[in-house]
Write an enzyme that holds these catalytic residues in place. Structure first.
Site, PDB file in Angstrom:
ATOM      1  N   SER A   1       1.889  17.046 -24.631  1.00  8.69           N
ATOM      2  CA  SER A   1       0.512  16.574 -24.549  1.00  8.69           C
ATOM      3  C   SER A   1      -0.281  17.573 -23.725  1.00  8.69           C
ATOM      4  CB  SER A   1       0.474  15.205 -23.859  1.00  8.69           C
ATOM      5  OG  SER A   1      -0.843  14.835 -23.497  1.00  8.69           O
TER       6      SER A   1
ATOM      7  N   TYR B   1       2.765   9.885 -16.368  1.00 12.76           N
ATOM      8  CA  TYR B   1       2.696  10.468 -17.712  1.00 12.76           C
ATOM      9  C   TYR B   1       2.656  11.991 -17.599  1.00 12.76           C
ATOM     10  CZ  TYR B   1       1.129  11.276 -22.517  1.00 12.76           C
ATOM     11  OH  TYR B   1       1.016  11.703 -23.830  1.00 12.76           O
TER      12      TYR B   1
END
Length: 254
Positions: free
Chosen positions: A149, A162
């Protein structure tokens, strides 16, 4: 020049929706037989039917990648039923955002289990088969594509854990690349920006609101956009390795 995947086999995790489903379709369109791994077997069955209608070959592997035995079994069944393993797309993941203060520890544990340990379990099980496939016709190269990501590049308030999992995926991918690239196993990292998938919907309602506000007015990427990039990576000639690909919507600034 693109190098089609006829005669090869790909395993895609998190294939029941979003980027995983789109990647499976894209790899099948390039000629690969595809093993579909995820927890939602009904969705995998529907996807396998779509692939079959289009003339492709797919098998369904109901799999929870956070269970090491299940992850290993998915790899072994792929090889047993389809004959080999040339491409692994490590896509299974979850994005649970929000402040670290008073965050539910269960969310952190879930992200570490899926985003990091699940990827590592699949990678560990697949590597011997990828190394073997890299010496075989028709292509004499194998690929592991790890889906990270933008959060693996940029740490941001509200996404600490995350960020941590995705930075770890990046570090693992680069170190592994250096280990196996001389044996023609290519390790690639794909880092999508804001993409229109189910990922954000797994968050608590107040976090979903924050995400919506942050990307209001941004034309997000589609799962097919990322799948197109995955297909590009794995169809390069044997001597070409795309090590890292960061893909943002044109309007996304961070």
């Amino acid at each position: 020049m693109a190098d089609r995947l006829d005669g090869t086999v790909a395993l895609v995790t998190g294939a029941s929706s979003g980027i995983g489903a789109a990647a499976a379709l894209a790899l099948s369109a390039q000629g690969a037989a595809v093993a579909l791994a995820a927890r939602r077997a009904d969705r995998l069955t529907d996807l396998a039917a779509r692939i079959a209608v289009a003339g492709g070959d797919a098998i369904v592997l109901e799999t929870d990648v956070t269970d090491e035995a299940q992850a290993r079994q998915a790899v072994e069944r792929t090889v047993d039923e389809l004959g080999r393993l040339d491409t692994l797309v490590n896509n299974a993941g979850v994005m649970l955002l929000g402040p670290a203060v008073d965050a539910p520890l269960s969310e952190w544990e879930r992200m570490v289990s899926i985003n990091l340990m699940g990827l590592l379990y699949c990678a560990h099980a697949a590597l011997p088969h990828l190394l073997e496939a890299a010496g075989k016709q028709p292509r004499r190269v194998a690929d592991m594509v790890n889906i990270s990501s933008v959060a693996g590049r940029v740490a941001r308030n509200g996404s600490a854990v995350y960020n941590a999992t995705k930075h770890a995926v990046g570090a693992f991918s680069e170190a592994l690349r250096q280990e196996v690239t001389g044996r023609f196993v290519r390790i690639s990292l794909v880092e999508p920006g804001a993409t229109a998938t189910e990922l954000a919907s797994h968050n608590r309602p107040e976090v979903q609101t924050t995400i919506q506000q942050r990307f209001e007015g941004v034309e997000r990427l589609s799962a097919e956009d990322i799948a197109d990039n995955i297909a590009y990576i794995v169809t390069r000639p044997r001597h070409v390795a795309v090590n890292e690909m960061l893909v943002r919507p044109t309007q996304q600034t961070g």
